[in-house]
Design an enzyme around this catalytic site. Structure first.
Site, mmCIF file in Angstrom:
data_model
loop_
_atom_site.group_PDB
_atom_site.id
_atom_site.type_symbol
_atom_site.label_atom_id
_atom_site.label_comp_id
_atom_site.label_asym_id
_atom_site.label_seq_id
_atom_site.Cartn_x
_atom_site.Cartn_y
_atom_site.Cartn_z
ATOM 1 N N ASP A 103 7.974 -67.673 -37.353
ATOM 2 C CA ASP A 103 8.913 -68.793 -37.406
ATOM 3 C C ASP A 103 8.484 -69.973 -36.544
ATOM 4 O O ASP A 103 9.253 -70.920 -36.358
ATOM 5 C CB ASP A 103 10.322 -68.327 -37.017
ATOM 6 C CG ASP A 103 10.391 -67.768 -35.613
ATOM 7 O OD1 ASP A 103 9.376 -67.226 -35.130
ATOM 8 O OD2 ASP A 103 11.461 -67.866 -34.985
ATOM 9 N N LYS A 140 11.908 -72.087 -28.085
ATOM 10 C CA LYS A 140 10.506 -72.170 -27.710
ATOM 11 C C LYS A 140 9.763 -72.803 -28.878
ATOM 12 O O LYS A 140 10.253 -72.823 -30.004
ATOM 13 C CB LYS A 140 9.954 -70.801 -27.343
ATOM 14 C CG LYS A 140 10.150 -69.693 -28.358
ATOM 15 C CD LYS A 140 9.790 -68.356 -27.710
ATOM 16 C CE LYS A 140 9.748 -67.214 -28.700
ATOM 17 N NZ LYS A 140 11.065 -66.594 -28.916
ATOM 18 N N THR A 198 15.606 -61.788 -20.767
ATOM 19 C CA THR A 198 14.742 -62.040 -21.925
ATOM 20 C C THR A 198 15.526 -62.663 -23.073
ATOM 21 O O THR A 198 16.628 -62.220 -23.386
ATOM 22 C CB THR A 198 14.129 -60.698 -22.369
ATOM 23 O OG1 THR A 198 13.263 -60.251 -21.325
ATOM 24 C CG2 THR A 198 13.338 -60.836 -23.655
ATOM 25 N N GLU A 241 8.324 -67.583 -21.584
ATOM 26 C CA GLU A 241 8.423 -66.131 -21.592
ATOM 27 C C GLU A 241 7.031 -65.548 -21.744
ATOM 28 O O GLU A 241 6.162 -66.147 -22.392
ATOM 29 C CB GLU A 241 9.290 -65.656 -22.756
ATOM 30 C CG GLU A 241 10.735 -66.066 -22.657
ATOM 31 C CD GLU A 241 11.583 -65.307 -23.671
ATOM 32 O OE1 GLU A 241 12.222 -64.326 -23.277
ATOM 33 O OE2 GLU A 241 11.580 -65.695 -24.852
ATOM 34 N N GLU A 242 6.867 -64.339 -21.219
ATOM 35 C CA GLU A 242 5.559 -63.675 -21.308
ATOM 36 C C GLU A 242 5.174 -63.359 -22.747
ATOM 37 O O GLU A 242 4.018 -63.122 -23.044
ATOM 38 C CB GLU A 242 5.548 -62.404 -20.455
ATOM 39 C CG GLU A 242 6.720 -61.444 -20.642
ATOM 40 C CD GLU A 242 6.828 -60.814 -21.999
ATOM 41 O OE1 GLU A 242 5.760 -60.429 -22.527
ATOM 42 O OE2 GLU A 242 7.947 -60.706 -22.529
ATOM 43 N N ASP A 275 3.533 -67.883 -34.588
ATOM 44 C CA ASP A 275 4.111 -66.693 -35.221
ATOM 45 C C ASP A 275 4.883 -67.031 -36.497
ATOM 46 O O ASP A 275 4.864 -68.177 -36.968
ATOM 47 C CB ASP A 275 5.021 -65.949 -34.233
ATOM 48 C CG ASP A 275 6.304 -66.709 -33.937
ATOM 49 O OD1 ASP A 275 6.289 -67.948 -34.009
ATOM 50 O OD2 ASP A 275 7.333 -66.057 -33.643
ATOM 51 N N LYS A 293 20.045 -65.894 -37.778
ATOM 52 C CA LYS A 293 20.410 -66.302 -36.422
ATOM 53 C C LYS A 293 21.259 -67.563 -36.471
ATOM 54 O O LYS A 293 21.007 -68.451 -37.275
ATOM 55 C CB LYS A 293 19.119 -66.574 -35.637
ATOM 56 C CG LYS A 293 19.343 -66.959 -34.196
ATOM 57 C CD LYS A 293 18.043 -66.939 -33.426
ATOM 58 C CE LYS A 293 17.227 -68.181 -33.688
ATOM 59 N NZ LYS A 293 16.268 -68.452 -32.591
ATOM 60 N N THR A 300 18.259 -59.662 -29.321
ATOM 61 C CA THR A 300 17.676 -60.691 -28.467
ATOM 62 C C THR A 300 17.686 -62.045 -29.176
ATOM 63 O O THR A 300 17.885 -63.084 -28.573
ATOM 64 C CB THR A 300 16.220 -60.334 -28.101
ATOM 65 O OG1 THR A 300 16.167 -58.992 -27.625
ATOM 66 C CG2 THR A 300 15.673 -61.252 -27.033
ATOM 67 N N ASP A 306 7.796 -70.382 -33.300
ATOM 68 C CA ASP A 306 8.210 -70.664 -31.919
ATOM 69 C C ASP A 306 7.275 -70.058 -30.874
ATOM 70 O O ASP A 306 7.364 -70.395 -29.699
ATOM 71 C CB ASP A 306 9.673 -70.251 -31.676
ATOM 72 C CG ASP A 306 9.955 -68.801 -31.990
ATOM 73 O OD1 ASP A 306 9.024 -68.092 -32.440
ATOM 74 O OD2 ASP A 306 11.118 -68.368 -31.808
ATOM 75 N N ARG A 307 6.370 -69.176 -31.296
ATOM 76 C CA ARG A 307 5.428 -68.603 -30.321
ATOM 77 C C ARG A 307 4.074 -69.294 -30.398
ATOM 78 O O ARG A 307 3.739 -69.906 -31.411
ATOM 79 C CB ARG A 307 5.220 -67.113 -30.597
ATOM 80 C CG ARG A 307 6.477 -66.303 -30.438
ATOM 81 C CD ARG A 307 6.163 -64.828 -30.549
ATOM 82 N NE ARG A 307 7.395 -64.073 -30.364
ATOM 83 C CZ ARG A 307 7.444 -62.815 -29.944
ATOM 84 N NH1 ARG A 307 6.327 -62.153 -29.701
ATOM 85 N NH2 ARG A 307 8.600 -62.200 -29.785
ATOM 86 N N ARG A 358 9.288 -51.535 -23.619
ATOM 87 C CA ARG A 358 8.316 -52.486 -23.081
ATOM 88 C C ARG A 358 8.169 -52.238 -21.584
ATOM 89 O O ARG A 358 9.167 -52.105 -20.870
ATOM 90 C CB ARG A 358 8.776 -53.925 -23.304
ATOM 91 C CG ARG A 358 9.063 -54.277 -24.752
ATOM 92 C CD ARG A 358 8.941 -55.786 -24.975
ATOM 93 N NE ARG A 358 9.533 -56.226 -26.218
ATOM 94 C CZ ARG A 358 8.986 -56.075 -27.429
ATOM 95 N NH1 ARG A 358 7.825 -55.459 -27.556
ATOM 96 N NH2 ARG A 358 9.597 -56.538 -28.507
ATOM 97 N N ARG A 364 18.493 -58.644 -36.880
ATOM 98 C CA ARG A 364 17.242 -58.305 -37.576
ATOM 99 C C ARG A 364 17.329 -56.887 -38.122
ATOM 100 O O ARG A 364 17.673 -55.956 -37.405
ATOM 101 C CB ARG A 364 16.043 -58.426 -36.637
ATOM 102 C CG ARG A 364 15.773 -59.858 -36.300
ATOM 103 C CD ARG A 364 14.492 -60.049 -35.539
ATOM 104 N NE ARG A 364 14.479 -61.417 -35.031
ATOM 105 C CZ ARG A 364 13.586 -61.885 -34.181
ATOM 106 N NH1 ARG A 364 12.615 -61.103 -33.748
ATOM 107 N NH2 ARG A 364 13.647 -63.130 -33.775
ATOM 108 N N SER A 382 10.997 -63.648 -37.173
ATOM 109 C CA SER A 382 9.944 -64.078 -36.257
ATOM 110 C C SER A 382 8.586 -63.431 -36.514
ATOM 111 O O SER A 382 8.039 -63.558 -37.598
ATOM 112 C CB SER A 382 10.417 -63.831 -34.830
ATOM 113 O OG SER A 382 9.538 -64.410 -33.921
ATOM 114 N N HIS A 383 8.105 -62.692 -35.538
ATOM 115 C CA HIS A 383 6.751 -62.121 -35.611
ATOM 116 C C HIS A 383 6.726 -60.788 -36.361
ATOM 117 O O HIS A 383 5.667 -60.199 -36.526
ATOM 118 C CB HIS A 383 6.232 -61.914 -34.198
ATOM 119 C CG HIS A 383 7.175 -61.070 -33.393
ATOM 120 N ND1 HIS A 383 8.403 -61.547 -32.974
ATOM 121 C CD2 HIS A 383 7.119 -59.798 -32.993
ATOM 122 C CE1 HIS A 383 9.039 -60.592 -32.326
ATOM 123 N NE2 HIS A 383 8.285 -59.518 -32.321
#
Ligand code: VG1
Ligand code: CO
Length: 542
Positions: free
Chosen positions: A278, A375, A343, A362-363, A276, A125, A17, A280-281, A495, A21, A112-113
């Site tokens: 990195d 983001k 997503t 995004e959710e 988070d 990335k 995504t 972005d959240r 999910r 990773r 990321s998270h």
């Protein structure tokens, strides 16, 4: 000296995504990083003499991989690399640097998270010249190159002092170590009215910003405390640590529970936010009100004109398919475009570049706009502060009034983590096979209206992305979505996303899990989650 080194392909370098990773020991295998970075460059054309942006979230192995990327970039003919001091650049800051300095592209080192440390996660990335994550066309090409790679080119003995600002040369390539915060802080100042935000803090408004020992620490300190005058102590856990203090740098109700509890307590701050690994959240909490990311996008869209950077209005809104339809109602009222994408932020790039949308969300705690192509956690926090300052109302009042005006989309996501891959695939396969027979059937009192496997037709470049999640839609507008994560590093993560729309304000005060109880039960009935995975309960509920 530049060397060409013979190598053998790894078969598992398929970007997910958001980039590649894997666990750190996987990346530590000889040639693993070199192969992947060379495969990225092999998939690109025309970068000779051009600039690459490089930085990461500071997690374990970040500093080593920075040196490797520098050595491979020099050997492949880049003219210059701009690297964040200490190897640090938040994901949105990297996107901004690529755009601002018209770089060819960038490499962001982050998982990321996901947790960090010698046995935890790492990631690489590639972002293109628009500052956004490489589209599938490029990630597919990188994967293809990685499966056929025979050699990589690397400069020997590269050891750049990445802690010292300034420019040095590596085999004819310039390496400029830049302040990771400055350009980003300036961008935020151009979008929001910093005087109004300073006045908000002066008036006694109190917030807590939890960087979760990850990359936004220095950004939060500089912007919130130094530039906006928020009291010292506003920023928490602001020292980026290679292992994030042993926690998941994931801003949600599970991993940022302490912040949530503090804001909910009578003596706690008025407003809480977290970001988070990195950067972005974002998570937004007001006193007495947790804002779901789907609602956050809708509220920002409805109030966008309150921020100077968006005073002229927004051109459209995009959300990922599993994100609730709350923003759709705002778009409808504003008479602007509304897009539903798969997503992952890479699907928003074309819409943003074409000017079709200004806001995306995004959710999964992700919100952003056309100011970058990622983001952006801190941006979302500043947007909320701007709305609170302009309206002079609490987060709770703002959200409650929003629901009264547009209706409420009750929403929850269940994650079943580290499920055996075969079991998760079997669940999705069985579910896919019965899609045709579902419409018309009744489950837990709900009638299935439509069931499909989401595929996206990009309206800008015409590309098609299939198998992006299974949707089961019920009469009345409720739905359940099933998909497998593309960011996990062990086993599979299932999910399950549940959503119900409620127009009646008298019914807006129900507990979310209660409001969705029949959908939660129906999801298990339809997909056989328990029987397939052996899991009676999800690992994380958000
Ligand atoms: C998850 C989220 C997705 C997000 C992606 C990257 O992907 O669901 O919405 O874009 O992480 O975010 P998946 O495939 O695991 O569901 V980040 O902050 O990890 O770069
Ligand atoms: Co992230």
């Amino acid at each position: 000296m530049i060397r060409t080194v013979a190598t053998k392909p790894f078969d598992d370098q398929k970007p997910g995504t958001s980039g590649l990773r894997k666990k750190v020991p996987v990346f530590q295998q000889p040639h693993y990083v070199e192969n992947f970075v060379q495969s990225i460059f092999d998939a690109l054309d025309g970068f000779k003499g051009k600039t690459l942006v490089l930085g990461g979230d500071g997690r374990f192995y970040n500093r080593e991989v920075i040196q490797t990327v520098l050595a491979i970039a020099a050997a492949n003919g880049f003219g210059k690399v701009m690297v964040g001091q200490g190897g640090i650049l938040s994901t949105p800051a990297a996107s901004n640097v690529i755009r601002k300095y018209k770089a060819f592209g960038g490499i962001i080192l982050s998982a990321s998270h996901n947790p960090g440390g010698p046995h935890e996660d790492f990631g690489i990335k590639y972002n293109a010249e628009n500052g956004g994550p490489a589209p599938e066309k490029i990630t597919d090409a990188i994967f293809a190159k990685s499966k056929a790679i025979k050699e990589f080119r690397i400069a020997d003995g590269v050891e750049v002092d990445i802690d010292k600002l300034g420019t040095v040369k590596v085999e004819g390539m310039s390496v400029e170590v830049i302040d990771p915060v400055k350009d980003y802080a300036e961008l935020m100042e151009s979008l929001f009215d910093f005087d109004a935000l300073r006045a908000l803090f002066k008036s006694g408004f109190r917030m807590a910003f939890d960087s979760m020992h990850a990359v936004t620490g220095p950004y939060g300190k500089e912007i919130l405390e130094n530039r906006l005058g928020a009291p010292k102590g506003t920023c928490r856990n602001y020292h980026p640590l290679p292992d994030f203090g042993g926690h998941h740098p994931d801003p949600n109700l599970v991993h940022a529970k302490k912040l949530y509890d503090d804001v909910m307590s009578a003596a706690g701050p008025d407003f809480g936010a977290a970001s988070d690994g990195d950067g972005d959240r974002n998570m937004i909490v007001g006193k007495g009100m947790f804002v779901t990311p789907s609602d956050s996008l809708a509220v920002i869209a409805a109030n966008a004109k309150l921020a100077p950077g968006y005073a002229k209005g927004i051109s459209g809104v995009a959300r990922s398919m599993p994100t609730s339809a709350a923003a759709d109602r705002v778009a409808e009222k504003l008479g602007i475009g509304c897009y539903e994408t798969p997503t992952g932020w890479k699907f928003f790039g074309n819409l943003l570049d074409a000017g079709k949308v200004t806001l995306c969300g995004e959710e999964s705690f992700g919100t952003g706009s056309s100011h970058v192509r990622e983001k952006d956690g801190l941006w979302a926090v500043l947007f909320w502060l701007a709305i609170v300052a302009a309206r002079g109302e609490s987060v709770k009042d703002i959200v409650t009034k929003h629901w009264a005006a547009y209706g409420r989309n009750y929403y929850s996501r269940y994650d079943y983590e580290e499920v055996e891959s075969e079991k998760a695939s079997a669940l999705m396969k069985d579910l896919g096979a019965k899609l045709g027979s579902l419409p018309g059937t009744k489950v837990r009192g709900l009638t299935v209206e439509k069931a499909d496997d989401f595929s996206y037709h990009d309206p800008v470049d015409g590309s098609v992305s299939e198998h992006q999640g299974i949707r089961v839609m019920f009469a009345g507008g409720s739905r359940v979505v099933f998909r497998l994560s593309g960011t996990g590093t062990s086993g599979a993560t299932l999910r399950v996303y549940m959503e119900r729309y409620e127009a009646d304000p008298a019914k807006h005060g129900i507990d979310t899990q209660e409001a969705l109880a029949d959908l939660i039960a129906a999801a298990d009935d339809i997909a056989g989650i328990h029987s397939h995975t052996g899991r009676p309960k999800p690992s994380v509920i958000t």
